[in-house]
Enzyme design. Sequence first.
Site, PDB file in Angstrom:
ATOM      1  N   ARG A 237       0.826  -1.229   0.000  1.00  0.00           N
ATOM      2  CA  ARG A 237       0.000   0.000   0.000  1.00  0.00           C
ATOM      3  C   ARG A 237       0.855   1.271   0.000  1.00  0.00           C
ATOM      4  NH1 ARG A 237      -2.256  -3.469  -1.241  1.00  0.00           N
ATOM      5  NH2 ARG A 237      -4.141  -4.447  -0.423  1.00  0.00           N
TER       6      ARG A 237
ATOM      7  N   SER B  19     -10.580  -0.386   3.278  1.00  0.00           N
ATOM      8  CA  SER B  19      -9.868  -0.606   4.546  1.00  0.00           C
ATOM      9  C   SER B  19      -9.368   0.713   5.108  1.00  0.00           C
ATOM     10  CB  SER B  19      -8.679  -1.547   4.332  1.00  0.00           C
ATOM     11  OG  SER B  19      -9.158  -2.826   4.007  1.00  0.00           O
TER      12      SER B  19
ATOM     13  N   GLU C 229      -4.689   3.560   6.310  1.00  0.00           N
ATOM     14  CA  GLU C 229      -4.474   3.329   4.874  1.00  0.00           C
ATOM     15  C   GLU C 229      -5.119   4.474   4.096  1.00  0.00           C
ATOM     16  OE1 GLU C 229      -5.356  -0.560   3.140  1.00  0.00           O
ATOM     17  OE2 GLU C 229      -6.244   0.436   1.399  1.00  0.00           O
TER      18      GLU C 229
HETATM   19  C1  LIG Z   1     -15.797  -1.035  -1.086  1.00  0.00           C
HETATM   20  C2  LIG Z   1     -14.313  -0.785  -1.289  1.00  0.00           C
HETATM   21  C3  LIG Z   1     -13.464  -1.862  -1.453  1.00  0.00           C
HETATM   22  C4  LIG Z   1     -12.088  -1.650  -1.624  1.00  0.00           C
HETATM   23  N1  LIG Z   1     -11.268  -2.730  -1.759  1.00  0.00           N
HETATM   24  C5  LIG Z   1      -9.943  -2.536  -1.907  1.00  0.00           C
HETATM   25  C6  LIG Z   1      -9.061  -3.664  -2.041  1.00  0.00           C
HETATM   26  O1  LIG Z   1      -9.471  -4.822  -2.057  1.00  0.00           O
HETATM   27  N2  LIG Z   1      -7.732  -3.401  -2.158  1.00  0.00           N
HETATM   28  C7  LIG Z   1      -7.228  -2.127  -2.157  1.00  0.00           C
HETATM   29  O2  LIG Z   1      -6.004  -1.962  -2.275  1.00  0.00           O
HETATM   30  N3  LIG Z   1      -8.041  -1.057  -2.034  1.00  0.00           N
HETATM   31  C8  LIG Z   1      -9.375  -1.221  -1.915  1.00  0.00           C
HETATM   32  N4  LIG Z   1     -10.199  -0.135  -1.780  1.00  0.00           N
HETATM   33  C9  LIG Z   1      -9.611   1.223  -1.731  1.00  0.00           C
HETATM   34  C10 LIG Z   1      -9.539   1.971  -3.070  1.00  0.00           C
HETATM   35  O3  LIG Z   1     -10.568   1.562  -3.955  1.00  0.00           O
HETATM   36  C11 LIG Z   1      -8.178   1.811  -3.758  1.00  0.00           C
HETATM   37  O4  LIG Z   1      -7.129   2.278  -2.946  1.00  0.00           O
HETATM   38  C12 LIG Z   1      -8.147   2.571  -5.086  1.00  0.00           C
HETATM   39  O5  LIG Z   1      -7.013   2.199  -5.795  1.00  0.00           O
HETATM   40  C13 LIG Z   1      -8.138   4.095  -4.912  1.00  0.00           C
HETATM   41  O6  LIG Z   1      -8.305   4.677  -6.202  1.00  0.00           O
HETATM   42  P1  LIG Z   1      -9.100   6.046  -6.384  1.00  0.00           P
HETATM   43  O7  LIG Z   1      -9.056   6.414  -7.815  1.00  0.00           O
HETATM   44  O8  LIG Z   1     -10.436   5.970  -5.780  1.00  0.00           O
HETATM   45  O9  LIG Z   1      -8.164   7.019  -5.559  1.00  0.00           O
HETATM   46  P2  LIG Z   1      -8.616   8.176  -4.556  1.00  0.00           P
HETATM   47  O10 LIG Z   1      -9.298   7.561  -3.390  1.00  0.00           O
HETATM   48  O11 LIG Z   1      -9.330   9.245  -5.292  1.00  0.00           O
HETATM   49  O12 LIG Z   1      -7.206   8.737  -4.110  1.00  0.00           O
HETATM   50  C14 LIG Z   1      -6.358   7.986  -3.276  1.00  0.00           C
HETATM   51  C15 LIG Z   1      -5.011   8.721  -3.219  1.00  0.00           C
HETATM   52  O13 LIG Z   1      -4.424   8.656  -4.515  1.00  0.00           O
HETATM   53  C16 LIG Z   1      -4.102   9.966  -4.987  1.00  0.00           C
HETATM   54  N5  LIG Z   1      -4.306   9.929  -6.438  1.00  0.00           N
HETATM   55  C17 LIG Z   1      -5.400   9.489  -7.107  1.00  0.00           C
HETATM   56  N6  LIG Z   1      -5.181   9.532  -8.436  1.00  0.00           N
HETATM   57  C18 LIG Z   1      -3.922  10.011  -8.607  1.00  0.00           C
HETATM   58  C19 LIG Z   1      -3.113  10.296  -9.745  1.00  0.00           C
HETATM   59  N7  LIG Z   1      -3.541  10.088 -11.003  1.00  0.00           N
HETATM   60  N8  LIG Z   1      -1.869  10.792  -9.545  1.00  0.00           N
HETATM   61  C20 LIG Z   1      -1.409  11.012  -8.287  1.00  0.00           C
HETATM   62  N9  LIG Z   1      -2.131  10.773  -7.175  1.00  0.00           N
HETATM   63  C21 LIG Z   1      -3.365  10.272  -7.332  1.00  0.00           C
HETATM   64  C22 LIG Z   1      -5.044  10.904  -4.246  1.00  0.00           C
HETATM   65  O14 LIG Z   1      -4.471  12.192  -4.108  1.00  0.00           O
HETATM   66  C23 LIG Z   1      -5.171  10.207  -2.886  1.00  0.00           C
HETATM   67  O15 LIG Z   1      -4.107  10.590  -2.039  1.00  0.00           O
HETATM   68  C24 LIG Z   1     -11.576  -0.319  -1.625  1.00  0.00           C
HETATM   69  C25 LIG Z   1     -12.447   0.763  -1.479  1.00  0.00           C
HETATM   70  C26 LIG Z   1     -13.808   0.538  -1.310  1.00  0.00           C
HETATM   71  C27 LIG Z   1     -14.723   1.716  -1.155  1.00  0.00           C
END
Ligand SMILES: Cc1cc2nc3c(=O)[nH]c(=O)nc-3n(C[C@H](O)[C@H](O)[C@H](O)COP(=O)(O)OP(=O)(O)OC[C@H]3O[C@@H](n4cnc5c(N)ncnc54)[C@H](O)[C@@H]3O)c2cc1C
Length: 303
Positions: free
Chosen positions: A175, A225, A295
Amino acid sequence: MVNSVIDKFRRRVEQRVLTKEPLSSYTSFRIGGPAECLYTPYGEEDLVCALRAARALKVPTTVLGNGTNVLVSDRGVEGLVVRLTETSLQPLMEKGLVLARAPMPLSSLLDFAMHQNLSGLEYLVSIPGTVGGAVYMNAGSFSQAISTHLAYVEVLDRNLEYVVKKHEDVDFDYRYSEFQESGAIILGAAFDLEAGDGATIRSTAARIRSEKHAKQSWEHPNAGSIFTNPPTTYAGKLIEEAGCKGLQVGQAQVSVKHANFIVNLGGATALDVVRLMDIVVQRVYARFNVRLSPEIRLLGDFS
Ligand SMILES: Cc1cc2nc3c(=O)[nH]c(=O)nc-3n(C[C@H](O)[C@H](O)[C@H](O)COP(=O)(O)OP(=O)(O)OC[C@H]3O[C@@H](n4cnc5c(N)ncnc54)[C@H](O)[C@@H]3O)c2cc1C
């Protein structure tokens, strides 16, 4: 940011900029105050243009993907929030690699790989983020992470220069990606996947999906998480054994289904979540002498 700066910014990017836009609508937690300016670029040229304008005007910039691993402050986020999501983007094959742009949903990448009978991304199933957010978080499950099959990442570095970083030159861990410290913005990623048997790939993905849906909490808004797993155990196990399941502050509750999820029962505030996280950390520490680390990424002012 004073209004004149917002006006200047608007003129420079010549695009739709939403002001005082509640970020609760853009996060899976359904929590968060307003972005001073929220901007969704129509492509990478637009993005660079907006970032240059923001820099010239000394406007702080925050990147948001699909908002599925963030907790946004009730006071919102100062400056410019750039939202990098675009559901219509599709991956491409080039020289044996699968190329994906950062704003693309992970599900599109996974569907493409499955369609091409390419294996290696099945464990990303049901992760509701973008490719960029997943690389930034090094998202994954079942001891696999998106970095495993990554060939290279395209980024805009701190100086807004376009840089291609090979996998071996990027620091990844559980992570963790170096982008969490470098402040680089991820533009795209290339994946080196293995040819596999289509039926096996699809059944593996289906099995992982149903295991996740059985364990995780999908009934109420959440951000996945909340804490990372400590080196030798699961955060959820410690939280459950410390008696925290169902614990509630305001409308934020430690999920009764998955102890490492906090759910928004309706109208929870970021402060509710932060207070609940503090209680969980204290109880787990008191019981197991293990200090949990978040996380989820906190965006905005939490002072
Ligand atoms: C129901 C549910 C289940 C999930 N299951 C998992 C799982 O099994 N495994 C897991 O690892 N995660 C899981 N997650 C967490 C999440 O979906 C992941 O971490 C996902 O990759 C985050 O992507 P996002 O686009 O939503 O990022 P965001 O939540 O929008 O951003 C997360 C971080 O990334 C940064 N960021 C986003 N895009 C960029 C970019 N292009 N360049 C630079 N920085 C950037 C943001 O500034 C922020 O700090 C889950 C979430 C939910 C709600």
